[in-house]
Design a protein around this motif. Structure first.
Motif, mmCIF file in Angstrom:
data_model
loop_
_atom_site.group_PDB
_atom_site.id
_atom_site.type_symbol
_atom_site.label_atom_id
_atom_site.label_comp_id
_atom_site.label_asym_id
_atom_site.label_seq_id
_atom_site.Cartn_x
_atom_site.Cartn_y
_atom_site.Cartn_z
ATOM 1 N N ASP A 1 0.821 -1.204 0.000
ATOM 2 C CA ASP A 1 0.000 0.000 0.000
ATOM 3 C C ASP A 1 0.860 1.262 0.000
ATOM 4 O O ASP A 1 0.636 2.180 -0.787
ATOM 5 C CB ASP A 1 -0.906 -0.039 1.239
ATOM 6 C CG ASP A 1 -1.912 1.089 1.240
ATOM 7 O OD1 ASP A 1 -2.667 1.205 0.256
ATOM 8 O OD2 ASP A 1 -1.949 1.854 2.215
ATOM 9 N N LEU A 29 -4.119 13.518 -0.174
ATOM 10 C CA LEU A 29 -5.406 12.870 0.054
ATOM 11 C C LEU A 29 -5.736 11.723 -0.898
ATOM 12 O O LEU A 29 -6.859 11.232 -0.911
ATOM 13 C CB LEU A 29 -6.519 13.916 0.063
ATOM 14 C CG LEU A 29 -6.424 14.839 1.290
ATOM 15 C CD1 LEU A 29 -7.410 15.972 1.184
ATOM 16 C CD2 LEU A 29 -6.673 14.042 2.563
ATOM 17 N N VAL A 65 -6.305 8.122 -1.828
ATOM 18 C CA VAL A 65 -6.667 7.025 -0.920
ATOM 19 C C VAL A 65 -6.759 5.707 -1.682
ATOM 20 O O VAL A 65 -7.132 5.674 -2.855
ATOM 21 C CB VAL A 65 -8.024 7.272 -0.204
ATOM 22 C CG1 VAL A 65 -7.918 8.452 0.753
ATOM 23 C CG2 VAL A 65 -9.145 7.488 -1.203
ATOM 24 N N THR A 66 -6.448 4.631 -0.995
ATOM 25 C CA THR A 66 -6.547 3.298 -1.572
ATOM 26 C C THR A 66 -8.016 2.964 -1.816
ATOM 27 O O THR A 66 -8.851 3.157 -0.933
ATOM 28 C CB THR A 66 -5.992 2.251 -0.584
ATOM 29 O OG1 THR A 66 -4.784 2.745 -0.032
ATOM 30 C CG2 THR A 66 -5.743 0.919 -1.265
ATOM 31 N N THR A 67 -8.333 2.466 -3.014
ATOM 32 C CA THR A 67 -9.706 2.001 -3.223
ATOM 33 C C THR A 67 -9.780 0.481 -3.268
ATOM 34 O O THR A 67 -10.813 -0.088 -2.930
ATOM 35 C CB THR A 67 -10.342 2.591 -4.492
ATOM 36 O OG1 THR A 67 -9.520 2.272 -5.604
ATOM 37 C CG2 THR A 67 -10.465 4.098 -4.384
ATOM 38 N N SER A 68 -8.705 -0.184 -3.708
ATOM 39 C CA SER A 68 -8.711 -1.648 -3.619
ATOM 40 C C SER A 68 -7.288 -2.171 -3.607
ATOM 41 O O SER A 68 -6.356 -1.498 -4.075
ATOM 42 C CB SER A 68 -9.507 -2.281 -4.762
ATOM 43 O OG SER A 68 -8.841 -2.107 -5.979
ATOM 44 N N LEU A 113 0.584 0.778 -13.758
ATOM 45 C CA LEU A 113 -0.074 0.190 -14.920
ATOM 46 C C LEU A 113 -0.984 1.235 -15.571
ATOM 47 O O LEU A 113 -1.246 1.195 -16.754
ATOM 48 C CB LEU A 113 -0.916 -1.008 -14.490
ATOM 49 C CG LEU A 113 -0.126 -2.163 -13.889
ATOM 50 C CD1 LEU A 113 -1.077 -3.217 -13.334
ATOM 51 C CD2 LEU A 113 0.785 -2.799 -14.937
ATOM 52 N N LYS A 114 -1.495 2.141 -14.749
ATOM 53 C CA LYS A 114 -2.344 3.213 -15.264
ATOM 54 C C LYS A 114 -2.213 4.421 -14.345
ATOM 55 O O LYS A 114 -2.176 4.277 -13.120
ATOM 56 C CB LYS A 114 -3.806 2.766 -15.286
ATOM 57 C CG LYS A 114 -4.755 3.893 -15.680
ATOM 58 C CD LYS A 114 -6.203 3.470 -15.697
ATOM 59 C CE LYS A 114 -7.081 4.664 -16.055
ATOM 60 N NZ LYS A 114 -8.429 4.260 -16.444
ATOM 61 N N LEU A 115 -2.147 5.602 -14.950
ATOM 62 C CA LEU A 115 -2.225 6.835 -14.177
ATOM 63 C C LEU A 115 -3.238 7.713 -14.872
ATOM 64 O O LEU A 115 -2.927 8.378 -15.865
ATOM 65 C CB LEU A 115 -0.850 7.515 -14.104
ATOM 66 C CG LEU A 115 -0.796 8.819 -13.313
ATOM 67 C CD1 LEU A 115 -1.195 8.613 -11.864
ATOM 68 C CD2 LEU A 115 0.610 9.415 -13.369
ATOM 69 N N GLN A 153 -8.564 10.022 -12.344
ATOM 70 C CA GLN A 153 -9.265 9.617 -11.128
ATOM 71 C C GLN A 153 -8.610 8.443 -10.412
ATOM 72 O O GLN A 153 -8.770 8.284 -9.211
ATOM 73 C CB GLN A 153 -10.711 9.219 -11.484
ATOM 74 C CG GLN A 153 -11.535 10.378 -11.975
ATOM 75 C CD GLN A 153 -12.954 9.956 -12.297
ATOM 76 O OE1 GLN A 153 -13.285 8.778 -12.271
ATOM 77 N NE2 GLN A 153 -13.794 10.914 -12.592
ATOM 78 N N ILE A 178 -3.260 2.751 -10.878
ATOM 79 C CA ILE A 178 -3.158 1.324 -10.567
ATOM 80 C C ILE A 178 -1.701 0.907 -10.698
ATOM 81 O O ILE A 178 -1.043 1.245 -11.684
ATOM 82 C CB ILE A 178 -4.024 0.472 -11.522
ATOM 83 C CG1 ILE A 178 -5.466 0.997 -11.557
ATOM 84 C CG2 ILE A 178 -4.007 -0.994 -11.115
ATOM 85 C CD1 ILE A 178 -6.397 0.182 -12.442
ATOM 86 N N GLU A 238 1.266 -2.398 -9.883
ATOM 87 C CA GLU A 238 1.611 -3.776 -9.556
ATOM 88 C C GLU A 238 2.827 -3.723 -8.649
ATOM 89 O O GLU A 238 3.773 -2.971 -8.935
ATOM 90 C CB GLU A 238 2.029 -4.438 -10.867
ATOM 91 C CG GLU A 238 1.564 -5.819 -11.119
ATOM 92 C CD GLU A 238 1.824 -6.180 -12.577
ATOM 93 O OE1 GLU A 238 0.893 -6.639 -13.243
ATOM 94 O OE2 GLU A 238 2.969 -5.979 -13.051
ATOM 95 N N THR A 265 -1.696 -5.935 -6.444
ATOM 96 C CA THR A 265 -2.206 -4.944 -7.392
ATOM 97 C C THR A 265 -3.002 -3.949 -6.554
ATOM 98 O O THR A 265 -3.897 -4.352 -5.804
ATOM 99 C CB THR A 265 -3.098 -5.610 -8.438
ATOM 100 O OG1 THR A 265 -2.391 -6.709 -9.028
ATOM 101 C CG2 THR A 265 -3.474 -4.635 -9.539
#
Lengths: 138, 138, 138, 138
Positions: free
Chosen positions: B61, B77, B79-82, B103-105, B108, B111, B113, B129
């Motif tokens: 995390d 601010l 925050v982790t969503t998953s 993997l993605k920026l 919103q 992501i 790995e 992930t």
């Protein structure tokens, strides 16, 4: 049916994991379910007044471990093999309730679903699916 | 390209999250990647001589958070969503290296790995992930 | 409360996704829940007489989509952003029931938990957690 | 090192899973890696001109299966135990490339990471982590 009652579990944890004992209070053990509360600690706070993700991950992990223990008896060496968590709402800065339900209890694997809420609300703040590996011969 | 260097990040963390600063040392920041080491602490140990799952979850995390900060600049601010984590081998009782790759920026969501290894071995002990939500206007 | 009844949904799917209509029969729509049955097709069979994983993944995905539609109204462009599925038991070679429950319905994201069983048994064969992105202005 | 070459695998799939053979073309097999391409089919299209999530889930699942076969030899009964997928960008309406990398190959479980891209672009459209259970004695 569970092999350990709430009191059995509580005593086992106090003896074997004294440093973890106060972090998560077991409220009730049912057939394939376990309810617990994680008391609030100031170090859980994150910017924005919410509780840290890792505190919730740790809660999901430990309640699943306790549920597996309750169902199969005191097997210290069960280990997490995977955990998937979704954070849905910012938890209030207070204690968090977790309810774990077994989806599968096999010889090698146990899988549980965990719903977490602030104790003062029914809205789910996080949901996790946790897989434990059970050592052979347990 | 990153907006914060390793030293920028290190200074930001020391100022804003002093209690977290020593828990995860940033080694290198690249274009969409970040490498860090979590020093060993005795409280990470679990029965069987391995490192606790929650310690690795917290590492996955935080390195993703630091990677997002490095790429978008100092946005407290996010925050982790998953988070999805698989545990593959028992880590040795020592420091753990984590390498996070974006993997993605998006506007919103970000992501990444994360691959974790004991510092004395190349075998992956855990893979995660992690998805972060980025606040509007960041 | 749902914005579309079972019959509204059924008609919408028949009109817009005629090729998908027969693959998943909606049984009931409740407040934040949807129950459906996937009829058996021989091409779902895999070695060992079980139903293919991808057939169950597709079922988890589509029942979540239908549940989101039921709750927010006919928004074709909602898209899956993540799906986590655990396979627990080999499903029997017959129809599969899926029950989806909303865990969150926000402006941007909807998250549901899906439990799948063979219609002739209550044992869970697979569990999924599915996240949909909801287009702005829906 | 792999126990089956690209051609061995291709022949095995054509014999045992003739209906699956054309759905996913194996491009290359390496040490712990496999690259494949899923040809485009019009039924993959979804509103908005993108490829359906379930098509990508099925691709992630099958390339992991083929990678496990390549590494352990022709074991038909390996089954998926879990799959986690994140969708990052809308894939173009064309063929999709998947690259699977083994993270763990144990006696009971194999875990792989799969990155999917449109063949005409390097941007990742989806990433999956897939776990297979390997039958005893394989």
């Amino acid at each position: 049916m569970p092999r350990m009652t709430r009191d059995d579990l509580d005593q086992f944890i106090q003896q074997r994991f004294p440093e973890a004992h106060g972090n998560c209070e077991i409220i009730a053990v049912g057939d394939g379910t376990l309810e617990a509360v994680m008391p609030f600690r100031p170090e859980f706070l994150r910017p924005g007044g919410t509780i840290s993700g890792p505190a919730l991950m740790g809660l999901a992990d430990v309640v699943t471990y306790y549920l597996v223990l309750a169902m199969i008896g005191p097997v210290e060496l069960a280990v997490t093999t995977s955990l998937n968590i979704n954070f849905m709402r910012k938890p209030l800065p207070g204690p968090v309730r977790a309810v774990a339900r077994l989806l599968k209890l096999g010889k090698q694997l146990a899988i549980a679903e965990v719903h977490m809420t602030s104790v003062s609300s029914d809205a789910i703040v996080a949901q996790a699916t946790v897989t434990y590996s059970i050592p052979p011969g347990s």
